[in-house]
Motif scaffolding. Structure first.
Motif, PDB file in Angstrom:
ATOM      1  N   ASP A   1       0.826  -1.195   0.000  1.00 33.62           N
ATOM      2  CA  ASP A   1       0.000   0.000   0.000  1.00 33.62           C
ATOM      3  C   ASP A   1       0.866   1.253   0.000  1.00 33.62           C
ATOM      4  OD1 ASP A   1       0.812   0.535   2.637  1.00 33.62           O
ATOM      5  OD2 ASP A   1      -1.076  -0.070   3.534  1.00 33.62           O
ATOM      6  N   LEU A   2       0.213   2.394   0.015  1.00 34.40           N
ATOM      7  CA  LEU A   2       0.914   3.672  -0.053  1.00 34.40           C
ATOM      8  C   LEU A   2       1.898   3.844   1.097  1.00 34.40           C
ATOM      9  CD1 LEU A   2       1.338   6.435  -1.347  1.00 34.40           C
ATOM     10  CD2 LEU A   2      -0.617   7.267  -0.048  1.00 34.40           C
ATOM     11  N   ARG A   3       1.528   3.408   2.311  1.00 34.95           N
ATOM     12  CA  ARG A   3       2.438   3.534   3.460  1.00 34.95           C
ATOM     13  C   ARG A   3       3.709   2.730   3.241  1.00 34.95           C
ATOM     14  NH1 ARG A   3      -1.272   1.670   8.137  1.00 34.95           N
ATOM     15  NH2 ARG A   3      -1.740   0.276   6.442  1.00 34.95           N
ATOM     16  N   ASP A   4       3.589   1.557   2.616  1.00 32.37           N
ATOM     17  CA  ASP A   4       4.766   0.753   2.317  1.00 32.37           C
ATOM     18  C   ASP A   4       5.647   1.450   1.289  1.00 32.37           C
ATOM     19  OD1 ASP A   4       3.992  -1.345   4.010  1.00 32.37           O
ATOM     20  OD2 ASP A   4       2.859  -2.325   2.422  1.00 32.37           O
ATOM     21  N   THR A   5       5.044   1.959   0.235  1.00 35.24           N
ATOM     22  CA  THR A   5       5.792   2.634  -0.823  1.00 35.24           C
ATOM     23  C   THR A   5       6.437   3.903  -0.290  1.00 35.24           C
ATOM     24  OG1 THR A   5       4.259   1.742  -2.455  1.00 35.24           O
ATOM     25  CG2 THR A   5       5.601   3.619  -3.137  1.00 35.24           C
ATOM     26  N   ARG A   6       5.662   4.693   0.418  1.00 36.75           N
ATOM     27  CA  ARG A   6       6.163   5.942   1.002  1.00 36.75           C
ATOM     28  C   ARG A   6       7.247   5.626   2.033  1.00 36.75           C
ATOM     29  NH1 ARG A   6       1.301   8.600   3.042  1.00 36.75           N
ATOM     30  NH2 ARG A   6       1.607   7.262   4.835  1.00 36.75           N
ATOM     31  N   GLY A   7       7.026   4.603   2.841  1.00 40.97           N
ATOM     32  CA  GLY A   7       7.998   4.208   3.857  1.00 40.97           C
ATOM     33  C   GLY A   7       9.307   3.742   3.262  1.00 40.97           C
ATOM     34  N   ASP A   8       9.240   2.923   2.216  1.00 41.37           N
ATOM     35  CA  ASP A   8      10.454   2.452   1.565  1.00 41.37           C
ATOM     36  C   ASP A   8      11.218   3.625   0.960  1.00 41.37           C
ATOM     37  OD1 ASP A   8      12.078   0.054   0.672  1.00 41.37           O
ATOM     38  OD2 ASP A   8      11.668   1.008  -1.266  1.00 41.37           O
ATOM     39  N   ALA A   9      10.510   4.552   0.343  1.00 37.46           N
ATOM     40  CA  ALA A   9      11.168   5.715  -0.262  1.00 37.46           C
ATOM     41  C   ALA A   9      11.850   6.584   0.798  1.00 37.46           C
ATOM     42  CB  ALA A   9      10.160   6.540  -1.059  1.00 37.46           C
ATOM     43  N   MET A  10      11.183   6.825   1.917  1.00 32.60           N
ATOM     44  CA  MET A  10      11.772   7.650   2.980  1.00 32.60           C
ATOM     45  C   MET A  10      12.954   6.926   3.622  1.00 32.60           C
ATOM     46  SD  MET A  10      11.997  10.459   4.638  1.00 32.60           S
ATOM     47  CE  MET A  10      10.492  11.360   4.263  1.00 32.60           C
ATOM     48  N   ARG A  11      12.796   5.652   3.858  1.00 36.33           N
ATOM     49  CA  ARG A  11      13.887   4.867   4.454  1.00 36.33           C
ATOM     50  C   ARG A  11      15.123   4.930   3.565  1.00 36.33           C
ATOM     51  NH1 ARG A  11      13.272  -1.572   5.854  1.00 36.33           N
ATOM     52  NH2 ARG A  11      15.096  -1.768   7.194  1.00 36.33           N
TER      53      ARG A  11
END
Length: 137
Positions: A3-13
């Protein structure tokens, strides 16, 4: 990523810790720690670090301060390395650790200063800023 949180989280990480660190964490992931890796990617990186009110520099300083105060030395070293990606300077780290001395105690700050001094020297000498040597989180 589901989901978006996973995608956003991976990008920020990746933005904060670097691709090499995140790729290494993914390579080292097992069935045992996969739920934890997904949790921190979604929760810490996708929910908290991705919020718009604080900058990555500000979050970096807060994170270093909290990790130092709590005695999480490996994680603190990893986040000092990540300052190369967040825009926090050595002077920012110094100021954050002075707060640790006042609010969490001189022994915690003494250890944190020693760790930060070593890591910053390694970074200046050309060591990797991708979180290498820290935990795969």
């Amino acid at each position: 990523m589901s989901d978006l949180r996973d995608t956003r989280g991976d990008a920020m990480r990746r933005r904060v810790l670097g691709d090499a660190h995140v790729d290494r964490a993914h390579r080292n992931m097992s069935a045992f720690d996969a739920p934890f890796q997904e949790f921190i990617t979604r929760g810490a990186w996708g929910e908290v670090w991705s919020r718009p009110h604080l900058t990555p520099r500000e979050r970096s300083m807060l994170t270093i301060t909290l990790l130092a105060a709590l005695g999480h030395h490996d994680e603190m070293a990893m986040h000092v390395r990540a300052t190369a990606n967040t825009g926090a300077s050595a002077a920012d780290v110094q100021e954050a650790l002075l707060h640790v001395a006042v609010y969490a105690g001189v022994p915690a700050a003494n250890t944190a200063f020693a760790i930060a001094k070593r890591v910053l020297a390694e970074m200046t000498a050309g060591s990797s800023a991708d979180g290498e040597g820290g935990q795969d989180r």
